[in-house]
Design a protein around this motif. Sequence first.
Motif, short mmCIF file in Angstrom:
data_model
loop_
_atom_site.label_atom_id
_atom_site.label_comp_id
_atom_site.label_asym_id
_atom_site.label_seq_id
_atom_site.Cartn_x
_atom_site.Cartn_y
_atom_site.Cartn_z
N THR A 56 2.56 -97.16 -7.15
CA THR A 56 3.33 -98.12 -5.54
C THR A 56 2.73 -99.11 -5.75
O THR A 56 4.36 -100.07 -5.65
N ASP A 102 7.87 -95.98 -1.10
CA ASP A 102 8.44 -97.07 -1.23
C ASP A 102 9.53 -96.26 -2.10
O ASP A 102 9.21 -95.04 -2.88
N LYS A 133 5.90 -90.28 -10.09
CA LYS A 133 4.70 -90.85 -10.87
C LYS A 133 4.51 -89.99 -11.99
O LYS A 133 4.04 -90.60 -13.06
#
Length: 456
Positions: A58, A180, A196
């Motif tokens: 992030t 985010d 991720k």
Amino acid sequence: MSKAAAGLAPFQSGEEAVDWIVKLVPFGIKPGLNRMELLMEKLDHPERRLKFIHVAGTNGKGSTCAYLSRVIHECGYDVGMFTSPYLERYTNRISLNGQDIEENHLINLVNQLKPIVEEIAETELGSPTMFEVSTVLAILYFARVAFPDFVVWETGLGGRLDSTNIVTPIVSVITNIGHDHMDILGDTLEQIAAEKAGIIKAGVPVITAVEQPELLAIIEQAAKSKQTTLYSLGRQFRYEPLSYELDKQSFHFSGPFRELKGVPVALNGEHQLKNAAVAIMTLEVLRQYYALILDDEHLYKGLSETKWPGRLELVSRSPRILLDGAHNPEGAETLAAALKHIYRYKKLHFMMGMLSTKNHTGYLRHILPLADRLILTEPNFHKKADASKLAEAAHKVIRELGLKVEVLIEPDWKQALETLKSGTEQDDLAVVSGTLYLISDVRSWVYYQTDSEKGW
């Protein structure tokens, strides 16, 4: 539109080539790898010829990439780097040994790409996006022109479905996980963590600074399922802050292979010590797994000379103006910590502009307790947040926390910058923060009195 952009002739200038790529912005963000897979197939898989260091997270991705690129080059290797977004020019995002891609290579490669992109656009997959074309352009440059020993490869958004995930790296990095791009990646941190973790590949070692137990568990499970080794901050490696000075910090590093004492970094903020520790652990893995020649002298020199524009960057001394691209609550928290512990000032004047998709209230809760004056403006970008709505959120936080902060609304960012400068006295500090699209504009205007290019 130029003849080249209309498909009548090859591009003759870098401006024409970039203009064609940027005109793909309206196709937006299309998560998924189908178009990338077809592009790689039609180009005979240039990505298979390169050694990638894939970095997701992030916050901290850019700084970590900068550390890695600088140190690896200091060790005598050629290193390519692909990052986003760029701060001044489109070519900033694709570099070799710190130098932007040259215009003649940009033109030649875009001329090769354009007919393939247009061919795919006519299929059911639709047109490749601006970021997908940029990703392929970087791969082509590194594989057919530059031939670097390593490529530092920053994820654009998320990981699993990001166009950069078309590669199989030699090492993967996940810096951290925060709030985010939740409109695309998911409503919870757990969902974001899973996205991720999608960059983790079978047998490819992973380094992470993720510390939240419930999110680290997701990373651990992904690494286990891919039968790869995970090096986690606080477990397999650690850092201990040693000294804090403006533009000069140091720390001790300890990892599974060795310890390093008094490691110097020039970037400001304690979060940069964490980013540097992640970079060192990544370099240590490359040293152990791939025989990277990493002398302490080159490591220390590279880290101490790493610079990363737009992150706690002082762009003016009279008055003092600091730029920082913090644009989410976690970024605001690290910025606030740096403002409290590193910088000295009588009053803090804060100018911010955001995209409409960000968590503005969470950001403001970290910043407003430090600010004497808040100037709200708007970046010159299509997803900008309305300055008056930011003011509503700011006043709500001010009432909630019982603060006294002067709030000004100036949608025109150039006028907002003049207001910021005119009210900042010699002993004060002015900070411009928020979306990197605002940071890009302000930085270009302060340094060159020109507007920046725009892109992802």
